[in-house]
Write a protein that holds these residues in place. Structure first.
Motif, short mmCIF file in Angstrom:
data_model
loop_
_atom_site.label_atom_id
_atom_site.label_comp_id
_atom_site.label_asym_id
_atom_site.label_seq_id
_atom_site.Cartn_x
_atom_site.Cartn_y
_atom_site.Cartn_z
N ARG A 1 0.82 -1.20 0.00
CA ARG A 1 0.00 0.00 0.00
C ARG A 1 0.86 1.26 0.00
N ARG A 2 1.91 1.25 0.83
CA ARG A 2 2.77 2.45 0.92
C ARG A 2 3.64 2.62 -0.31
N ARG A 3 3.93 1.54 -1.01
CA ARG A 3 4.65 1.70 -2.26
C ARG A 3 3.79 2.46 -3.27
N ALA A 4 2.50 2.20 -3.26
CA ALA A 4 1.58 2.89 -4.17
C ALA A 4 1.26 4.29 -3.67
N GLN A 5 1.14 4.45 -2.32
CA GLN A 5 0.79 5.74 -1.74
C GLN A 5 1.68 6.02 -0.54
N PRO A 6 2.86 6.59 -0.75
CA PRO A 6 3.78 6.87 0.36
C PRO A 6 3.18 7.84 1.37
N ALA A 7 3.62 7.74 2.60
CA ALA A 7 3.18 8.64 3.66
C ALA A 7 4.37 8.99 4.53
N ASN A 8 4.15 9.85 5.51
CA ASN A 8 5.22 10.24 6.42
C ASN A 8 5.25 9.27 7.60
N ASP A 9 5.69 8.04 7.33
CA ASP A 9 5.72 7.01 8.38
C ASP A 9 6.87 6.05 8.12
N LEU A 10 7.10 5.18 9.09
CA LEU A 10 8.25 4.27 9.02
C LEU A 10 8.09 3.25 7.89
N ILE A 11 6.87 2.78 7.65
CA ILE A 11 6.67 1.81 6.57
C ILE A 11 7.10 2.41 5.23
N SER A 12 6.78 3.66 5.01
CA SER A 12 7.20 4.32 3.76
C SER A 12 8.71 4.45 3.69
N THR A 13 9.34 4.71 4.83
CA THR A 13 10.80 4.77 4.87
C THR A 13 11.41 3.42 4.51
N LEU A 14 10.79 2.34 5.01
CA LEU A 14 11.28 1.00 4.69
C LEU A 14 11.10 0.68 3.21
N VAL A 15 9.99 1.11 2.64
CA VAL A 15 9.77 0.90 1.21
C VAL A 15 10.85 1.61 0.40
N ALA B 1 13.85 2.29 1.37
CA ALA B 1 15.09 1.54 1.56
C ALA B 1 15.11 0.28 0.72
N MET B 2 13.95 -0.38 0.60
CA MET B 2 13.86 -1.59 -0.23
C MET B 2 14.14 -1.27 -1.70
N ASP B 3 13.77 -0.07 -2.12
CA ASP B 3 13.93 0.32 -3.53
C ASP B 3 15.30 0.95 -3.81
N ALA B 4 16.07 1.22 -2.76
CA ALA B 4 17.38 1.85 -2.95
C ALA B 4 18.43 0.77 -3.21
N GLU B 5 19.18 0.93 -4.27
CA GLU B 5 20.17 -0.09 -4.65
C GLU B 5 21.29 -0.22 -3.62
N ASP B 6 21.61 0.87 -2.94
CA ASP B 6 22.76 0.83 -2.03
C ASP B 6 22.41 0.31 -0.63
N VAL B 7 21.12 0.05 -0.35
CA VAL B 7 20.71 -0.40 0.98
C VAL B 7 20.56 -1.92 1.05
N GLN B 8 20.01 -2.50 0.00
CA GLN B 8 19.82 -3.96 -0.08
C GLN B 8 18.95 -4.47 1.07
N LEU B 9 17.78 -3.87 1.23
CA LEU B 9 16.81 -4.30 2.24
C LEU B 9 15.71 -5.09 1.54
N SER B 10 15.51 -6.32 1.97
CA SER B 10 14.47 -7.16 1.37
C SER B 10 13.13 -6.93 2.06
N GLU B 11 12.08 -7.43 1.44
CA GLU B 11 10.75 -7.35 2.07
C GLU B 11 10.75 -8.09 3.41
N ALA B 12 11.40 -9.25 3.43
CA ALA B 12 11.48 -10.03 4.67
C ALA B 12 12.22 -9.24 5.76
N ASP B 13 13.29 -8.52 5.36
CA ASP B 13 14.01 -7.69 6.32
C ASP B 13 13.08 -6.62 6.90
N ALA B 14 12.31 -5.97 6.04
CA ALA B 14 11.41 -4.89 6.46
C ALA B 14 10.36 -5.42 7.44
#
Length: 418
Positions: free
Chosen positions: A211-225, A227-240
């Protein structure tokens, strides 16, 4: 390589013996006086070094020779103590799809990487900005309790306060919060369907990430999304998902228990409550003292020796597991004169305060949030209102274990009159 090998005739202390339930402070004091390290039995039959003194516990938590990831011990084979304990819960294989790296079980750069992802949500400035909302939630809950004239401080104040705060920080919608609270209550209930509750929570978080990937917000879940999309972080969905479950669990249960324990301690120490009411500016110091006395965190997670060494005068072998007794450290007279007394004017030296949040690289990332929530709760319950009274005696309070043969034991309720 051997796995946590010990001599079969080595004396072992059981932390499940009656003395540790009847008088934990006294029993731990006797261990602390006996030796800086004591062999104790661990659920699953393993033997572990219990570190009893505050100074040594700080060293273990900060010394790179001790790791939380047992796979980093050269030549080690077999599961960690944590994995052995989890295995006793007979969890569904489906859960393995949800859990990636765990902030509490990573060392070195892996730990730094995960902590860096969460850090922006837990800066002092970001946490302090939450104060008005936390105060609003607290006041609303207490107004409801006051209109009733009596109630359960745990289930009608502490639990809804802490779950609402962490859910809003993470980004869980208000309509979903009652279900999250239900899952979290079952998560530590040995009589509940642990697997179904954890699967439900993880499935909800997976959907929320989408949901947050489609509609980002000012929250931690959006921050994790992000990070998941950033190439230099390498955070998986399972990590999040794993990071979020850890945060919810730590923020919810530990703070619930702290709030009700703090009320009990202040009621039993009316002189200290009077001092605090006479000087409300002492509240931050009172929170620190109550965190020392009232924390339900009994032991730190195990650390493993990466090679043979001598520690605190005791020979430690490669692969040995050590766990620090937080309760023993918090009542260590070497750091806290008259440790069994509540003293809201206590001022430990920098670096010598309580260990309820741990120490070193793994010190709790949510410590500032916990202090803020605790401060608001004590202010609203005991300072702004002076009518909250515990309705039962200490002997009438009941507790429940949070896992088979393990601690912490949490209060089941706290009846109060308003």
């Amino acid at each position: 390589m051997r796995k946590f090998e010990t001599s079969p005739d080595e004396p072992v202390v059981s932390l499940l013996s009656p003395e540790f339930e009847d008088d934990p402070v006294g029993a731990l004091a006797r261990l602390r006086d006996r030796s800086p390290l004591v062999r104790v039995g661990f659920p699953g039959g393993e033997r572990v070094w219990l570190v009893t003194r505050a100074e040594d516990i700080r060293k273990v938590m900060s010394d790179p020779r001790f790791v939380v990831d047992v796979s980093k011990v050269p030549g080690h084979e077999g599961p960690s103590l944590t994995e052995q304990m989890v295995a006793t819960l007979d969890l569904s294989d489906e859960l393995s799809d949800y859990f990636g790296a765990n902030l509490m079980l990573e060392d070195g750069q892996s730990h730094v990487r995960l902590r860096r992802v969460l850090a922006p949500a837990f800066t002092n400035r970001r946490i302090e900005a939450l104060r008005p909302r936390i105060e609003e939630i607290s006041a609303q809950l207490l107004d409801t309790l006051e209109r009733k004239g009596a109630g359960d401080l745990l289930h009608e104040y502490a639990a809804p306060l802490t779950i609402t705060v962490i859910c809003e920080l993470i980004g869980i919608d208000e309509a979903d919060q009652p279900q999250i609270r239900k899952w979290m209550a079952e998560y530590v209930n040995v009589e509940a369907d642990f697997t179904s509750s954890l699967l439900g929570l993880c499935g909800h978080l997976k959907e929320l990430l989408k949901r947050r990937r489609a509609q980002p917000a000012n929250d931690l879940i959006s921050t994790l999304v992000q990070a998941m999309d950033a190439e230099d972080v390498q955070l998986s969905e399972a990590d999040a998902i794993s990071l979020t479950v850890t945060l919810v669990n730590a923020s919810y249960h530990a703070m619930n228990d702290f709030i009700v324990n703090a009320v009990l301690v202040l009621e039993e120490n009316p002189d200290q409550l009077a001092l605090l009411r006479a000087d409300p500016t002492a509240l931050p110091h009172a929170v620190e003292e109550l965190m020392r006395i009232g924390s339900s965190i009994s032991n730190a997670g195990p650390r493993y020796a990466t090679h043979d060494m001598e520690f605190a005068g005791v020979p430690i072998r490669q692969g040995d597991a050590l766990t620090g007794s937080i309760h023993s450290a918090n009542f260590d007279p070497r750091y806290f004169p008259r440790p069994e007394q509540c003293d809201i004017q206590r001022r430990p030296k920098p670096g010598e305060g309580h260990l309820s949040f741990g120490a070193g690289p793994h010190r709790c990332i949510g410590a500032a949030l916990a202090n803020l929530e605790g401060g608001v709760a004590i202010d609203h319950l005991m300072l702004q209102r002076d009518s909250v009274k515990v309705a039962v005696s200490r002997s009438e309070l009941t507790y429940r274990d949070t896992m088979p043969g393990g601690a912490p034991r949490l209060l089941t309720s706290l009846p109060v009159r308003m």
